[in-house]
Design a protein around this motif. Structure first.
Motif, mmCIF file in Angstrom:
data_model
loop_
_atom_site.group_PDB
_atom_site.id
_atom_site.type_symbol
_atom_site.label_atom_id
_atom_site.label_comp_id
_atom_site.label_asym_id
_atom_site.label_seq_id
_atom_site.Cartn_x
_atom_site.Cartn_y
_atom_site.Cartn_z
ATOM 1 N N HIS A 142 0.713 -1.121 -0.090
ATOM 2 C CA HIS A 142 0.106 0.356 -0.045
ATOM 3 C C HIS A 142 0.915 1.197 0.013
ATOM 4 N N VAL A 143 2.177 1.229 0.506
ATOM 5 C CA VAL A 143 2.788 2.613 0.679
ATOM 6 C C VAL A 143 4.490 2.156 0.416
ATOM 7 N N ARG A 144 5.267 2.715 0.281
ATOM 8 C CA ARG A 144 6.598 2.859 0.084
ATOM 9 C C ARG A 144 7.130 3.075 1.590
ATOM 10 N N LEU A 145 8.148 2.047 2.098
ATOM 11 C CA LEU A 145 8.759 2.285 3.299
ATOM 12 C C LEU A 145 10.049 2.638 3.208
ATOM 13 N N ARG A 146 10.394 3.698 4.071
ATOM 14 C CA ARG A 146 11.924 4.361 4.234
ATOM 15 C C ARG A 146 12.182 3.938 5.798
ATOM 16 N N PHE A 147 13.423 3.336 6.100
ATOM 17 C CA PHE A 147 13.538 3.040 7.413
ATOM 18 C C PHE A 147 14.757 3.938 7.923
ATOM 19 N N ALA A 148 14.671 4.254 9.326
ATOM 20 C CA ALA A 148 15.908 5.037 9.870
ATOM 21 C C ALA A 148 16.030 4.259 11.140
ATOM 22 N N GLN A 149 17.240 4.355 11.800
ATOM 23 C CA GLN A 149 17.704 4.026 12.980
ATOM 24 C C GLN A 149 18.511 5.039 13.884
ATOM 25 N N SER A 150 18.318 6.223 13.565
ATOM 26 C CA SER A 150 18.858 7.419 14.280
ATOM 27 C C SER A 150 18.059 8.491 14.034
ATOM 28 N N ALA A 151 18.068 9.750 15.081
ATOM 29 C CA ALA A 151 17.382 10.927 14.732
ATOM 30 C C ALA A 151 17.786 11.626 13.649
#
Length: 603
Positions: A142-151
């Motif tokens: 349904h959406v494209r995901l973008r991942f982060a591990q820090s502020a």
């Protein structure tokens, strides 16, 4: 703008959210995009006062970077409406609605591709391995995901400009809450748009980490989170929350835009006085369109432009066929949609077919993804095919199918897509001659030649030469940061009598060179122009000196013969075309051709 007189004109394209910084000329401080479509853009800014930046009806040049592809787009538009706050305070923001009317190069195609491929983007931060599998299963269709591990990674993702929701995950409550508080503080204190309240245009935060219920209630009441989901998140509830957050952001953005526009209309009651784009732009006043020959061309263009008829532009290279194609598009009912340009002489048959009709993934080596093709990108608008005489018979057959049915099938594909595209074609050669020589399909020619416009070369419209030269001097003064003051008399003489085999393109290049060679605050002189241009002036002087010992009648006869010979050479010996260039009656010219013993084709 779409003409109300054309019932077949396509509706305005759908707006998509876009929050990226925009550089403008005239400059607008703190200018950001709010939303965008194929036909226009919504902007917000924080100018120092209502006098800064363009007013309604004025042109605005814009440059911005599209997220994901990082493609740079440069476009010119006109300010359709502008709203300035009554009192400029910390929450005050100027809003503008801008309609596009001219893209730089292929930037219009870049934008349309971005809009066609546009999906909702959702950022995920602090998700652990077990959570990632559940998130992908629930959301990736349904959406494209973008991942982060820090502020810091979150800041980078949010600066893209198209993130609609942020999922704060993980098992560390202190870290998750600290990120929410940090983002709220940045919105409140350092929102670059000044479009308060800050939460209106920022991505919605979905809190999916553990936390005390009282803390979650406080965060929600303070507007710092959009919704809290108790981990582990149930897939259906998670998906519904993400989609609702994304829709709510788009709806709030559109409501804000509509409210500002309505407030502007009601508070100032300027709808009738506001400058508007003319339905029929005064192109006749633009440089290069003021000679009798070009005024005749423009009259033909005005007849053809409002109707869905294929137009074939014929003329030498450099005469401005693409410029005229843009005029036709601007005067048509499709002016609010895309104009897509393709030079058919720059690509091989295989690449040109893929570029025009698109291809599917795996159709050939290097086809790593589906490509929509220019006909799909131009759907609802216009496609300009330059140098169409360079296409192969096989490709001409496929172009004919699109012209007759509107059906486009990508290379390697089985699905057919119906498009509504107006075609403007251009050729450097006489296509009728190409048909007789067997180099161009007659059936495609008869589909394209519904309305033929012959563009005269620059040497046949000397009235335009100096006008264009002054226009190019002003242009290169701006782009090259020079201050050349105009044309000296000797330079004007050289330009008037030059043959201009490269036409307007050659003139433009000569003026660019001359501006670079000239000193600031001084005019362009003959010595700054290419030496080859002086041949025309010397030839004219020799003609005047021919037979200086003979009578005036004989000298005038000789000059007339030379002028007629040159006109016939320029038009392949066809008396009718030479007569049109000389603004003479063909019968009269034919009589003089025979008197002077010159060779010619049919009168």
């Amino acid at each position: 703008m779409t003409s109300p007189s054309d019932p077949s004109a396509p509706p305005p394209s759908e707006r998509k959210p876009l929050h990226v910084q925009v550089v403008t000329q005239p400059a607008l401080q703190g200018c950001w995009a709010v939303n965008i479509s194929e036909t226009g853009i919504g902007l917000i800014a924080t100018p120092t006062g209502p006098e800064e930046g363009p007013r309604e009806g004025e042109d605005l040049e814009m440059a911005f970077t599209l997220p994901d592809s990082r493609a740079r787009v440069q476009v010119r538009g006109v300010v359709r409406w502008r709203h300035d706050p009554v009192e400029r305070d910390e929450g005050g923001v100027t809003a503008l609605g801008v309609s596009f009317h001219a893209f730089e190069g292929a930037d219009g195609v870049k934008l349309k591709r971005y809009l066609l491929d546009h999906q909702l983007y959702v950022a995920v931060v602090y998700a652990e391995e077990a959570e990632l599998r559940g998130l992908r299963a629930a959301l990736e269709s349904h959406v494209r995901l973008r991942f982060a591990q820090s502020a810091e990674d979150v800041d980078t993702l949010l600066s893209r400009g198209d993130i609609s929701a942020l999922l704060v995950c993980g098992q560390d409550e202190a870290r998750a809450v600290a990120l929410v508080e940090r983002l709220a503080m940045r919105r409140a204190e350092a929102d670059p748009t000044g479009a308060g309240p800050a939460s209106d245009l920022s991505p919605r935060i979905l809190y999916c980490a553990p936390a005390m219920p009282t803390r979650l209630v406080a965060l929600f009441n303070q507007g710092k989170i959009f919704r809290a989901l108790t981990p582990p998140c149930e897939p259906v509830a998670l998906r519904q929350a993400v989609l609702q957050a994304s829709r709510e952001l788009g709806l709030r953005t559109e409501q804000r835009r509509a409210a500002l526009e309505l407030e502007r209309n009601l508070s100032r009651e300027r709808a009738r006085e506001a400058p508007r784009l003319a339905a029929d732009p005064g192109v006749a006043n633009e440089p290069g369109f003021r000679s009798p020959a070009m005024r005749q061309v423009l009259e033909m263009v005005r007849v053809a432009a409002p109707h869905r008829v294929a137009v074939l532009l014929q003329g030498e290279t450099g005469t401005g066929k693409e410029v005229l194609a843009r005029v036709i598009h601007r005067l048509s009912g499709r002016s609010g949609q895309s104009l897509v340009v393709q030079d058919c002489g720059t690509l091989t048959e295989t690449l040109l077919e893929s570029e025009l009709f698109g291809h599917v993934k795996g159709a050939f080596t290097g086809a790593v993804a589906d490509h929509p093709g220019l006909f799909v990108l131009a759907d609802g608008g216009t496609i300009f095919l330059d140098e169409i005489e360079n296409t192969t018979p096989a490709l001409q057959s496929k172009l004919l199918r699109v012209l007759e049915s509107g059906d486009v099938r990508p290379v390697g594909g089985t699905q057919v897509r119906r498009v509504d595209v107006r075609i403007i074609a251009a050729s450097n050669r006489d296509l009728a001659e190409e048909v007789r020589a067997g180099r161009f399909r007659s059936d495609l020619f008869y589909r394209l030649n519904s309305f033929i416009v012959d563009l005269p070369p620059l040497r046949e419209r000397p009235e335009d030469v100096l006008d264009l030269a002054h226009y190019f001097i002003a242009h290169f003064n701006r782009t090259l940061r020079r201050s050349v003051t105009g044309l000296a008399e000797d330079a004007q003489q050289v330009l008037r009598y030059a043959k201009w085999p490269g036409n307007v393109r050659e003139l433009r290049n000569c003026i660019e060179r001359a501006v670079l060679l000239s000193n600031d605050d001084e005019p362009v002189c003959a010595r700054h122009l290419p030496p080859s241009l002086s041949a025309g002036l010397e030839g004219a002087r020799r003609q005047v000196r021919v037979g200086s010992a003979r009578s005036l009648r004989e000298r005038l006869e000789q000059m007339e013969k030379e002028i007629i010979r040159e006109a016939l050479e320029n038009h392949g010996g066809v008396v009718r075309r030479a007569a049109a260039a000389l603004e003479m009656d063909p019968v009269t010219l034919g009589r003089r051709v025979r008197r002077h013993g010159l060779l010619a084709k049919e009168p």
